[in-house]
Motif scaffolding. Structure first.
Motif, PDB file in Angstrom:
ATOM      1  N   UNK A 168       0.831  -1.207  -0.217  1.00  0.00           N
ATOM      2  CA  UNK A 168       0.090   0.163   0.092  1.00  0.00           C
ATOM      3  C   UNK A 168       0.918   1.318   0.126  1.00  0.00           C
ATOM      4  N   UNK A 169       0.863   2.099  -1.002  1.00  0.00           N
ATOM      5  CA  UNK A 169       2.087   2.956  -1.098  1.00  0.00           C
ATOM      6  C   UNK A 169       1.614   4.212  -0.378  1.00  0.00           C
ATOM      7  N   UNK A 170       0.194   4.229  -0.198  1.00  0.00           N
ATOM      8  CA  UNK A 170      -0.085   5.563   0.472  1.00  0.00           C
ATOM      9  C   UNK A 170       0.059   5.448   2.204  1.00  0.00           C
ATOM     10  N   UNK A 171       0.569   4.459   2.685  1.00  0.00           N
ATOM     11  CA  UNK A 171       0.612   4.295   4.127  1.00  0.00           C
ATOM     12  C   UNK A 171       2.262   4.315   4.586  1.00  0.00           C
ATOM     13  N   UNK A 172       2.561   5.166   5.082  1.00  0.00           N
ATOM     14  CA  UNK A 172       4.223   5.426   5.579  1.00  0.00           C
ATOM     15  C   UNK A 172       4.376   4.680   6.607  1.00  0.00           C
ATOM     16  N   UNK A 173       5.377   3.704   6.710  1.00  0.00           N
ATOM     17  CA  UNK A 173       5.496   2.666   7.775  1.00  0.00           C
ATOM     18  C   UNK A 173       6.131   3.643   8.792  1.00  0.00           C
ATOM     19  N   UNK A 174       6.760   4.708   8.639  1.00  0.00           N
ATOM     20  CA  UNK A 174       7.392   5.665   9.807  1.00  0.00           C
ATOM     21  C   UNK A 174       6.207   6.001  10.856  1.00  0.00           C
ATOM     22  N   UNK A 175       5.020   6.061  10.211  1.00  0.00           N
ATOM     23  CA  UNK A 175       4.093   6.478  11.376  1.00  0.00           C
ATOM     24  C   UNK A 175       3.455   5.340  12.025  1.00  0.00           C
ATOM     25  N   UNK A 176       3.858   5.060  13.347  1.00  0.00           N
ATOM     26  CA  UNK A 176       3.667   3.931  14.138  1.00  0.00           C
ATOM     27  C   UNK A 176       2.876   4.531  15.571  1.00  0.00           C
ATOM     28  N   UNK A 177       2.513   3.710  16.374  1.00  0.00           N
ATOM     29  CA  UNK A 177       2.137   3.826  17.506  1.00  0.00           C
ATOM     30  C   UNK A 177       2.925   4.106  18.476  1.00  0.00           C
ATOM     31  N   UNK A 178       4.247   3.150  18.312  1.00  0.00           N
ATOM     32  CA  UNK A 178       5.457   3.288  19.043  1.00  0.00           C
ATOM     33  C   UNK A 178       6.048   4.758  19.061  1.00  0.00           C
ATOM     34  N   UNK A 179       5.922   5.162  17.881  1.00  0.00           N
ATOM     35  CA  UNK A 179       6.707   6.779  18.085  1.00  0.00           C
ATOM     36  C   UNK A 179       5.808   7.717  17.899  1.00  0.00           C
ATOM     37  N   UNK A 180       4.478   7.451  18.497  1.00  0.00           N
ATOM     38  CA  UNK A 180       3.373   8.507  18.804  1.00  0.00           C
ATOM     39  C   UNK A 180       3.414   8.618  20.240  1.00  0.00           C
ATOM     40  N   UNK A 181       4.176   9.478  20.743  1.00  0.00           N
ATOM     41  CA  UNK A 181       4.272   9.711  22.255  1.00  0.00           C
ATOM     42  C   UNK A 181       2.697   9.969  22.789  1.00  0.00           C
ATOM     43  N   UNK A 182       2.368   9.476  23.781  1.00  0.00           N
ATOM     44  CA  UNK A 182       1.342   9.630  24.360  1.00  0.00           C
ATOM     45  C   UNK A 182       1.335  10.786  25.551  1.00  0.00           C
ATOM     46  N   UNK A 183       0.313  11.527  25.606  1.00  0.00           N
ATOM     47  CA  UNK A 183       0.286  12.696  26.736  1.00  0.00           C
ATOM     48  C   UNK A 183      -1.183  12.826  26.849  1.00  0.00           C
ATOM     49  N   UNK A 184      -1.474  13.748  27.884  1.00  0.00           N
ATOM     50  CA  UNK A 184      -2.847  14.042  28.170  1.00  0.00           C
ATOM     51  C   UNK A 184      -3.474  14.792  26.705  1.00  0.00           C
ATOM     52  N   UNK A 185      -2.750  15.290  25.892  1.00  0.00           N
ATOM     53  CA  UNK A 185      -3.347  15.880  24.796  1.00  0.00           C
ATOM     54  C   UNK A 185      -3.705  15.151  23.845  1.00  0.00           C
ATOM     55  N   UNK A 186      -3.475  13.700  23.733  1.00  0.00           N
ATOM     56  CA  UNK A 186      -3.694  12.806  22.836  1.00  0.00           C
ATOM     57  C   UNK A 186      -4.453  11.330  23.375  1.00  0.00           C
ATOM     58  N   UNK A 187      -4.302  11.408  24.653  1.00  0.00           N
ATOM     59  CA  UNK A 187      -4.612  10.186  25.227  1.00  0.00           C
ATOM     60  C   UNK A 187      -5.807   9.254  24.722  1.00  0.00           C
ATOM     61  N   UNK A 188      -7.004  10.111  24.573  1.00  0.00           N
ATOM     62  CA  UNK A 188      -8.222   9.273  24.279  1.00  0.00           C
ATOM     63  C   UNK A 188      -8.245   8.738  22.718  1.00  0.00           C
ATOM     64  N   UNK A 189      -7.692   9.913  21.894  1.00  0.00           N
ATOM     65  CA  UNK A 189      -7.528   9.426  20.516  1.00  0.00           C
ATOM     66  C   UNK A 189      -6.659   8.539  20.197  1.00  0.00           C
ATOM     67  N   UNK A 239      -2.529  13.027  10.867  1.00  0.00           N
ATOM     68  CA  UNK A 239      -2.183  12.029   9.783  1.00  0.00           C
ATOM     69  C   UNK A 239      -1.526  11.109  10.458  1.00  0.00           C
ATOM     70  N   UNK A 240      -0.215  11.340  11.435  1.00  0.00           N
ATOM     71  CA  UNK A 240       0.480  10.221  12.058  1.00  0.00           C
ATOM     72  C   UNK A 240      -0.506   9.367  12.622  1.00  0.00           C
ATOM     73  N   UNK A 241      -1.257   9.646  13.508  1.00  0.00           N
ATOM     74  CA  UNK A 241      -2.311   8.854  14.329  1.00  0.00           C
ATOM     75  C   UNK A 241      -3.200   7.840  12.995  1.00  0.00           C
ATOM     76  N   UNK A 242      -3.792   8.383  12.204  1.00  0.00           N
ATOM     77  CA  UNK A 242      -4.461   7.709  11.497  1.00  0.00           C
ATOM     78  C   UNK A 242      -3.497   6.606  10.576  1.00  0.00           C
ATOM     79  N   UNK A 243      -2.492   7.111  10.350  1.00  0.00           N
ATOM     80  CA  UNK A 243      -1.630   6.187   9.564  1.00  0.00           C
ATOM     81  C   UNK A 243      -1.098   5.009  10.535  1.00  0.00           C
TER      82      UNK A 243
END
Ligand code: ADP
Ligand code: MG
Length: 343
Positions: free
Chosen positions: A1-22, A52-56
């Motif tokens: 799937x060329x549209x999905x960029x593998x660099x966008x992962x949960x692992x490197x999406x830092x969790x904080x109060x600002x994004x916890x629910x999402x 975009x990071x989270x959706x991907x």
């Protein structure tokens, strides 16, 4: 799937109060696409806050965990262009059919649907088909669904079937963690005081935070010198105007007073009137997010309360934001005002 960029992962999406629910809803959707109540999952928030990071990341998780599922990521602009091409060739049915075959459909930046009535009709048909067949929809938007102008009400009402979760500006500590994570990924190091300086001064969005880090690295290699606070200050001066003004607890107090029409004295006194208690709690919450004062210092600015009161206030605000949408909107509006004041 060329549209999905593998660099966008949960692992490197830092969790904080600002994004916890999402972020947590996103994890669930990645694990059980189409099978949770988060359908559609709508992720909304300002520019550079990680939509975009989270959706991907969700799309990448689905592919990792469910190899047989077809994931399609597309921006709304691309969707609209494709639709218009098919429309010119009298092939709208092919277009709709193609989209109806996927298991997970991610459409980024749906706010751009506002100038595309016919595309919305096609999307409506696709949405209904996918949702009825237990397929997953993930949408991102720069504003909450209810504020999407020019999007058909029948679509908006469907957006409300699932979960809408927002991304806010990460607080100071989360910004530090994001910087640490990026540096670790790239094998970089710099003095603590520089990391703190960047995190403190760049409080608009994550993209700018990354941009500042990149300029700083570029400058240091151009000058063939170590990164130090002095260099960071020089780079930042040319980089963002957000670094120019320091937001103080007093500024935030005044803004909250004005917003809720509460007097400054009342905000500091020990009154237990609900509106005032809430205004005070919000002020503490914003002071923690937008200044680098310690909890102790923040408490001292509210008639000598101690740090546990500040912790309790911040927690109360977070809890209320999850359960009370009117309250949440007030906090978000104030948050924007504080951000603007910092520019
Ligand atoms: P948006 O789509 O909301 O404009 P992006 O998803 O493009 O924002 O994010 C901008 C940049 O910030 C990207 O490089 C992304 O990886 C990064 N980013 C955003 N939020 C986080 C986070 N919580 N942790 C790590 N990186 C983040
Ligand atoms: Mg984006």
């Amino acid at each position: 799937d060329p549209q999905l960029n593998p660099i966008y992962t949960f692992e490197n999406f830092v969790e904080g109060d600002s994004n916890r629910v999402a972020r947590r809803a996103g994890k669930t959707v990645g694990e059980k696409p189409g099978a949770s109540s988060f359908n559609p999952l709508v992720i909304y928030g300002g520019v550079g806050l990680g939509k975009t990071h989270l959706a991907q990341a969700i799309g990448n998780d689905v592919k990792r965990l469910h190899a047989n599922k077809v994931v399609l990521y597309v921006s709304s602009e691309k969707f609209i262009n494709q639709f218009q091409d098919h429309s010119r060739n009298n092939a709208i049915n092919d277009f709709i059919h193609f989209y109806q075959l996927v298991d997970v459909l991610i459409i980024d930046d749906v706010q751009f649907f506002n100038r595309a009535e016919k595309s919305q009709d096609a999307f409506f048909a696709i949405f209904n088909h996918l949702h009825q067949s237990g397929k997953q929809l993930i949408l991102t938007s720069d504003k909450p669904p209810k504020d999407l102008e020019g999007v058909q009400e029948r679509l908006l009402s469907r957006f409300r079937w699932g979960l809408s979760a927002d991304l806010q500006v990460p607080d100071y500590e989360t910004r530090i963690e994001i910087l640490d994570r990026k540096m670790k990924n790239d094998g970089l190091e710099m003095p603590r005081e520089v990391v703190k300086y960047l995190a403190y001064n760049i409080n608009s969005n994550v993209r700018e935070l990354e941009g500042a880090l990149i300029s700083l690295l570029a400058q240091s290699s151009l000058n063939k010198r170590e990164i130090d606070l002095d260099l960071a200050k020089r780079v930042l001066r040319n980089f963002v105007k957000t670094s120019s003004k320091e937001i103080t607890i007093e500024t935030i107090q005044k803004m909250v007073c004005e917003y809720f029409d509460v007097s400054y004295d009342k905000l500091l006194q020990k009154t237990r009137k609900r509106e005032i208690v809430q205004a005070r709690q919000i002020t503490m919450y914003l002071a923690k997010a937008f200044t680098k004062n310690s909890l102790k210092t923040i408490g001292e600015h509210f008639g000598g309360r101690d740090h546990t009161t500040v912790i309790h206030s911040c927690q109360t605000v977070k809890d209320l934001m999850d359960t009370d949408s009117t309250f949440r909107e007030s906090v978000m509006e104030l948050q924007q005002k504080v951000q603007l004041a910092a520019m």
